[in-house]
Design an enzyme around this catalytic site. Structure first.
Site, PDB file in Angstrom:
ATOM      1  N   HIS A   1       0.656  -1.675   0.199  1.00 48.69           N
ATOM      2  CA  HIS A   1       0.312  -0.127   0.017  1.00 48.69           C
ATOM      3  C   HIS A   1       0.774   1.654  -0.139  1.00 48.69           C
ATOM      4  O   HIS A   1       0.327   2.174  -0.235  1.00 48.69           O
ATOM      5  CB  HIS A   1      -0.944  -0.129   1.412  1.00 48.69           C
ATOM      6  N   CYS A   2       2.123   1.119   0.120  1.00 50.43           N
ATOM      7  CA  CYS A   2       2.722   2.636   0.550  1.00 50.43           C
ATOM      8  C   CYS A   2       3.956   2.384  -1.322  1.00 50.43           C
ATOM      9  O   CYS A   2       4.017   3.225  -1.750  1.00 50.43           O
ATOM     10  CB  CYS A   2       3.957   2.089   1.718  1.00 50.43           C
ATOM     11  N   ILE A   3       5.095   1.450  -1.322  1.00 53.51           N
ATOM     12  CA  ILE A   3       5.742   1.880  -1.884  1.00 53.51           C
ATOM     13  C   ILE A   3       5.629   2.580  -3.047  1.00 53.51           C
ATOM     14  O   ILE A   3       6.403   2.715  -4.440  1.00 53.51           O
ATOM     15  CB  ILE A   3       7.267   0.205  -1.355  1.00 53.51           C
TER      16      ILE A   3
ATOM     17  N   ASP B   1       3.570   5.878  -3.196  1.00 54.50           N
ATOM     18  CA  ASP B   1       4.670   7.357  -2.227  1.00 54.50           C
ATOM     19  C   ASP B   1       5.160   7.514  -3.226  1.00 54.50           C
ATOM     20  O   ASP B   1       5.383   9.173  -3.444  1.00 54.50           O
ATOM     21  CB  ASP B   1       5.210   6.801  -0.852  1.00 54.50           C
TER      22      ASP B   1
END
Length: 439
Positions: free
Chosen positions: A271-273, A276
């Site tokens: 859910h981030c890399i 972002d």
């Protein structure tokens, strides 16, 4: 107001509300329950609420017995009623922050959650955003919504940002064991938020502003995305030169300084890399600048699923087999090993490409028994297949997309015609290596 809230935190009589009961919210509840606080969990998904109220977990690394223990100790209650947010002394926001189809930040969940908080905001409450986002979100998005209530930040209520740092599937780092960065909109907000987290996590790092805390999270994940892109690009080069990039990395990481190992794969997940860096490039465009280095890394990582399918087609051709009509089993649809989290998994990009090319697709994942519906993918209804000798032998190729520890790779290689390994999962297999291709 500040003194009363600080005393309630110190006495552990404050009620902690967690908004968003997913892979970030549930571990956070566990950390606060274990430190002696009463917690409330809020989610718009009534099914999740009902499961939790029945003592059942839907996340692998938070067992059902843990949820049952929260309930037994009367330290947890789940609800879908947003109006009850006024009952909590601190509200921690852990909702998704995805991208739009044009890869701009989508703060819909954050905005709606903040509006729900504002509807019942009362003096003496602390609001903390934990969702990953771009710098200025707390000040420019949350603050105006909360200010519209007429309450004064830093006096009537308190506002801070503290980025989540969850690493699902990593047994060495629970939510309580990961240092917490905290930035407040003002001195009172910072002091109170830091005091709260100090009860629940191993260490709190106070920074001078919410923007520093927001940028910290973006830096952490962009650092990883850029380095993964570098090894992905080296992989495509070394493949042409018949050099094993995995062995190169193993050799390089023997250097005790100046090098940190990152590994290639079929694409980025989680859910981030994957998200972002695009938040950062969007912010740069807003400021009239470009982030060419970061955007290039995003392009490299985004094209890796197509590279894998091209390699698959190449290896099948070497066996006089076209990709169209081939039986392909994909091992693993979770975004990383040993978790049940499919968010942004590259496996679904691989699935899209395989179905476009007319393969007979099946899959196995011991952690995901049914293919979940995905926001940006047309996922067919399908169950995980049992890895029997007969099933493996019937496949033209087994594509290893996620290297779960539960897989017996010797068994898989023994009974398969061909293996395409995107994770170096078969590195210790001795017999049948002529069947193994890396991508």
């Amino acid at each position: 107001m500040a003194n009363q809230l600080e005393q309630a935190i110190k006495d552990k009589t404050a009620t902690i509300g967690i908004i968003g009961l997913g892979y970030v919210g549930l571990p956070l509840i566990d950390a606060f329950v274990n430190s002696g606080f009463k917690t409330m969990g809020f989610d718009v998904d009534q099914n999740k609420v009902e499961q939790l109220q029945a003592g059942k977990s839907y996340i692998q690394h938070i067992p059902s017995k843990t949820v049952a223990n929260w309930l037994e100790k009367k330290q947890f209650e789940a609800t879908a009623e947003a109006s009850r947010m006024k009952e909590a002394d601190a509200l921690l926001i852990c909702v998704p922050t995805p991208l739009t189809p044009s890869r701009d930040p989508d703060l819909t969940y954050v905005e709606k959650t903040t509006e729900a908080i504002a509807a019942s905001l009362r003096p003496g409450q602390l609001v903390v955003l934990e969702s990953t986002t771009y710098p200025t979100t707390t000040r420019d998005v949350l603050l105006p919504i909360l200010e519209a209530t007429g309450l004064k930040v830093g006096e009537d209520y308190y506002l801070a940002y503290s980025p989540e740092r969850e690493d699902p599937g990593n047994p060495d780092f629970s939510a309580a064991g990961i240092p917490k960065v905290v930035g407040g909109l003002d001195e009172n907000s910072l002091r109170i938020a830091a005091a709260l987290y100090e009860h629940a996590v191993v260490n709190v790092i106070q920074v001078s502003s919410v923007e520093i805390a927001e940028a910290c999270k973006i830096l952490e994940n962009t650092y990883r995305a850029v380095n993964i892109a570098m090894v992905n690009e080296l992989k495509t080069l070394f493949d042409r030169m018949n050099i094993d990039v995995w062995e190169v990395i193993d050799a390089a990481k023997t250097k005790p300084f100046g090098f940190q190992a990152f590994y290639p794969g079929p694409g980025l997940g989680g859910h981030c890399i994957p998200i972002d860096p695009f938040y950062l490039s969007w912010l740069a465009r807003k400021e009239g600048q470009t982030t060419r280095f970061i955007e290039l890394a995003g392009e490299v990582n985004t094209r890796m699923p197509r590279y894998v399918i091209d390699r698959l087609s190449e290896f099948l051709n070497q066996h006089a087999k076209p990709l169209k009509g081939s039986k392909i089993c994909m091992l693993g649809v979770a975004y990383k090993k040993d978790v049940d989290d499919p968010r942004e998994s590259p496996s679904f990009h691989l699935l899209d490409l395989l179905l476009e090319r007319g393969v007979e697709f099946t899959y196995n994942d011991p952690h995901i028994p049914k293919l979940p519906k995905m926001r940006h993918h047309n996922v067919p209804a399908m169950d995980s297949q049992e890895l029997t000798p007969e099933y493996l032998a019937a496949q033209d190729c087994v594509l290893i997309a996620t290297d779960h520890t539960a897989y017996d790779y010797d068994f898989i290689v023994k009974h398969s015609k061909m293996i395409l390994d995107t994770r170096n999962a078969t590195k210790n297999v001795k017999t049948g290596r002529e069947k193994i291709f890396k991508a």
